[in-house]
Structures are given as C-alpha cells and as structure tokens.
Design a protein around this motif. Sequence first.
Motif, short mmCIF file in Angstrom:
data_model
loop_
_atom_site.label_atom_id
_atom_site.label_comp_id
_atom_site.label_asym_id
_atom_site.label_seq_id
_atom_site.Cartn_x
_atom_site.Cartn_y
_atom_site.Cartn_z
N GLU A 1 -11.73 2.44 47.91
CA GLU A 1 -12.36 3.22 46.85
C GLU A 1 -12.75 4.60 47.35
OE1 GLU A 1 -15.56 0.99 45.08
OE2 GLU A 1 -14.18 0.52 43.46
N ARG B 1 -12.27 -2.30 47.74
CA ARG B 1 -12.29 -3.11 46.53
C ARG B 1 -11.26 -4.20 46.68
NH1 ARG B 1 -12.87 -2.06 40.60
NH2 ARG B 1 -11.21 -3.24 39.64
N GLN C 1 -9.13 0.82 38.82
CA GLN C 1 -10.57 0.91 38.93
C GLN C 1 -11.20 1.23 37.58
OE1 GLN C 1 -11.66 3.64 41.95
NE2 GLN C 1 -10.43 2.65 43.51
N ARG D 1 -16.49 -4.99 44.92
CA ARG D 1 -16.58 -3.81 45.76
C ARG D 1 -17.50 -4.16 46.93
NH1 ARG D 1 -18.93 -0.51 42.21
NH2 ARG D 1 -16.92 0.10 41.42
#
Length: 99
Positions: free
Chosen positions: A79, A85, A94, A47
């Motif tokens: 995200e 991400r 996720q 991330r």
Amino acid sequence: MIRDLYNVRWRPAEGGSTPLTDEEEQRARAVLFSELGNEIADRGWVRFPAYSPEERRRLVDVAHRLSAHWGQQVFVEAEDRCALRLCLAGHTTQPPVPM
C-alpha cells in the motif's frame, strides 16, 4: 541504588533490527496466520504494517501459508512504504481512502 536487569537485550544501532529467535519467529507467524486469516475470511482483505524487510517477508510467507491452507490465492500488495495489504481475488483493488 543498583538494579539488576534480567532478560535485557542490547539494542542494535539505529536502522538495524533485532532478530527474533526461532521460537519467537514461529509464534509470530502462527499469530499472524490466525489473526490475519480470520480478518481476511471476514472482510476479504486486511492491511498490516510492515516497516522492515523482515516484516514484509514474514507477511508474504503468511500469505503463502494461507493460500495453501485455503486452496485459494491470497494476494500481497504494497500500500505504501509502511504497510502491506493481503487480500483474496476480487478484493485486489484498494478501496478509496477517505480524505
């Protein structure tokens, strides 16, 4: 007392961004390629914050370069409004966010 300021740039108005020089852009992408690539190789995903369209384009380009380098697709997912991400296949969903 008067001070001389060297290597100082004017800041753009609020909401604008300071463009990087070509050399700075190349160095930034090389660092992202190395650091994010190592993290993705270790965990399968990473991330990273991206607050501006330029930063998002930079991360998408890094993902394409990693895909070409590894011969395996690196996916890019938003995200939220401030983070992207990058992940390999199998790591596209996720993980649950702890409350």
